[in-house]
Design a protein around this motif. Structure first.
Motif, PDB file in Angstrom:
ATOM      1  N   GLY A  74       0.793  -1.215   0.000  1.00 54.91           N
ATOM      2  CA  GLY A  74       0.000   0.000   0.000  1.00 54.91           C
ATOM      3  C   GLY A  74       0.825   1.264   0.000  1.00 54.91           C
ATOM      4  N   GLU A  75       0.293   2.292  -0.665  1.00 57.24           N
ATOM      5  CA  GLU A  75       0.897   3.625  -0.644  1.00 57.24           C
ATOM      6  C   GLU A  75      -0.231   4.653  -0.575  1.00 57.24           C
ATOM      7  N   LEU A  76      -0.233   5.456   0.489  1.00 61.44           N
ATOM      8  CA  LEU A  76      -1.303   6.433   0.716  1.00 61.44           C
ATOM      9  C   LEU A  76      -0.722   7.834   0.770  1.00 61.44           C
ATOM     10  N   ASP A  77      -1.200   8.719  -0.108  1.00 59.33           N
ATOM     11  CA  ASP A  77      -0.860  10.135  -0.071  1.00 59.33           C
ATOM     12  C   ASP A  77      -2.067  10.875   0.504  1.00 59.33           C
ATOM     13  N   LEU A  78      -1.908  11.407   1.705  1.00 61.15           N
ATOM     14  CA  LEU A  78      -3.037  12.024   2.417  1.00 61.15           C
ATOM     15  C   LEU A  78      -2.998  13.548   2.343  1.00 61.15           C
ATOM     16  N   ILE A  94     -10.385  -4.724   1.439  1.00 62.33           N
ATOM     17  CA  ILE A  94     -10.154  -3.324   1.787  1.00 62.33           C
ATOM     18  C   ILE A  94     -11.133  -2.460   1.013  1.00 62.33           C
ATOM     19  N   HIS A  95     -11.719  -1.484   1.681  1.00 63.69           N
ATOM     20  CA  HIS A  95     -12.516  -0.495   0.957  1.00 63.69           C
ATOM     21  C   HIS A  95     -12.394   0.870   1.625  1.00 63.69           C
ATOM     22  N   ARG A 111      -5.904  -3.172  -6.768  1.00 58.37           N
ATOM     23  CA  ARG A 111      -5.781  -4.151  -7.841  1.00 58.37           C
ATOM     24  C   ARG A 111      -4.577  -5.052  -7.580  1.00 58.37           C
ATOM     25  N   ASP A 112      -4.768  -6.355  -7.734  1.00 62.92           N
ATOM     26  CA  ASP A 112      -3.684  -7.328  -7.560  1.00 62.92           C
ATOM     27  C   ASP A 112      -2.987  -7.163  -6.212  1.00 62.92           C
ATOM     28  N   LYS A 113      -3.798  -6.977  -5.157  1.00 65.58           N
ATOM     29  CA  LYS A 113      -3.286  -6.834  -3.790  1.00 65.58           C
ATOM     30  C   LYS A 113      -2.391  -5.610  -3.619  1.00 65.58           C
ATOM     31  N   LYS A 114      -2.603  -4.605  -4.467  1.00 62.10           N
ATOM     32  CA  LYS A 114      -1.889  -3.339  -4.340  1.00 62.10           C
ATOM     33  C   LYS A 114      -2.908  -2.213  -4.153  1.00 62.10           C
ATOM     34  N   VAL A 115      -2.677  -1.413  -3.137  1.00 68.07           N
ATOM     35  CA  VAL A 115      -3.572  -0.300  -2.815  1.00 68.07           C
ATOM     36  C   VAL A 115      -2.812   1.002  -3.032  1.00 68.07           C
ATOM     37  N   SER A 146       2.409  -6.370   3.412  1.00 70.79           N
ATOM     38  CA  SER A 146       3.846  -6.636   3.353  1.00 70.79           C
ATOM     39  C   SER A 146       4.603  -5.316   3.452  1.00 70.79           C
ATOM     40  N   SER A 147       4.014  -4.254   2.906  1.00 68.11           N
ATOM     41  CA  SER A 147       4.600  -2.916   3.025  1.00 68.11           C
ATOM     42  C   SER A 147       3.490  -1.879   2.928  1.00 68.11           C
ATOM     43  N   LEU A 148       3.648  -0.807   3.703  1.00 70.30           N
ATOM     44  CA  LEU A 148       2.683   0.290   3.662  1.00 70.30           C
ATOM     45  C   LEU A 148       3.429   1.594   3.873  1.00 70.30           C
ATOM     46  N   LEU A 149       3.264   2.515   2.916  1.00 67.14           N
ATOM     47  CA  LEU A 149       3.888   3.836   2.977  1.00 67.14           C
ATOM     48  C   LEU A 149       2.791   4.885   3.092  1.00 67.14           C
TER      49      LEU A 149
END
Length: 297
Positions: A74-78, A94-95, A111-115, A146-149
């Protein structure tokens, strides 16, 4: 003692229900007794904070029956949010729940376990009135990363119950509240001006650096901890006896209980570093003076 009686009853109940990982569960509650003793609590006071044995069994039975989902990246820009929450729910996958008017500014894909949550147009940050929206990310009960930024600017973020191998948070001006975060490998936290509160954190490695913002941690369990502060204060109420490397310019660092002085290396200029109420000898100025005195001209 009540401790031995409680742990024996817990073990027998777990064995009767054929719960897996009994040793791990018993070690967890053994460590919670030890942390309670360090805080001056009695057996009765410690046990009163535990869930009932029936609830512990139910929790672990649920985990045994569920097949774990593959890990996400995952990668989230807030950047456009003023308030964002990550919440675990008894569901799958996840939603997101995001204000309708915010959707014109973001791109969101799962998509494909990537958020990925990103901002479409960075030029909005130069406008006089930048958008500020509320958002939520709901993660299923068996979801892990596995990773979240997470990149955060001017947003208050709440995270409740998160499992992640590698977690990295960059925070500027926003406040963070974290509870029930577990990282299999590493949690890296960069903080500028924001205040951070962590209720309980488990991670193999924990690396944190703060400028001006204060960090408060209620309970910390790690193999290795690396902390640095320019002017923000860092306070940890309870820690396991881990290996700590501490650096301070003018901010204060305090680990109140659970940590041995022998496992701490510290360097400070004008900030104070304390472990269990005792000041750690790591003043940089004194080290420089000592080194200068040994130089022969």
């Amino acid at each position: 003692m009540m401790k031995e009686k409680y742990l024996k009853e817990l073990q027998e109940a777990l064995e009767n229900e054929n719960i897996q990982n009994i040793d791990g569960i018993l070690k967890l509650y053994q460590s919670r007794f030890e942390l309670g003793y360090e805080a001056g609590m009695t057996d009765e006071e410690i046990i009163a904070q535990f869930k009932s044995i029936e609830e512990i069994i139910e929790e672990n039975m649920d985990e045994d029956l569920k097949e774990p989902e593959p890990s996400y990246e995952g990668e989230l820009d807030l950047s456009i949010f003023s308030d964002f929450k990550i919440i675990r729910k008894d569901e799958t996958g996840i939603h997101f729940e995001i204000e309708e008017r915010a959707k014109e500014y973001i791109e969101l894909s799962i998509r494909d376990k990537k958020v990925c949550l990103s901002t479409k147009d960075k030029s909005i940050f130069t406008k006089k009135h930048r958008p500020n929206f509320d958002g939520k990310m709901f993660i299923g009960s068996n979801v892990s990363f596995s990773s979240l930024l997470i990149n955060n600017i001017n947003c208050d973020v709440d995270i409740c119950s998160l499992n992640c191998e590698n977690l990295k948070i960059s925070n500027v001006n926003g406040d963070l509240n974290l509870e029930g975060v577990e990282c299999g490998e590493e949690f890296t936290l960069h903080n500028t001006n924001g205040d951070i509160k962590i209720m309980n954190l488990v991670s193999q490695q924990f690396k944190v650096g703060t400028v001006n913002g204060d960090i408060q941690i209620k309970e910390l369990c790690c193999d290795g901890v690396n902390m640095s502060t320019v002017s923000g204060d860092i306070v940890i109420d309870r820690s396991n006896d881990s290996v700590y490397s501490l650096k301070s310019v003018s901010g204060d660092i305090s680990i109140k209980s659970g940590l041995s002085m022998n496992n701490v290396s510290a360097i400070s200029i004008s900030g104070t570093v304390k472990v269990g109420g005792q000041t750690v000898k790591g003043d940089l100025n004194s080290k420089i003076k000592e080194a200068m005195s040994k130089i022969v001209f």
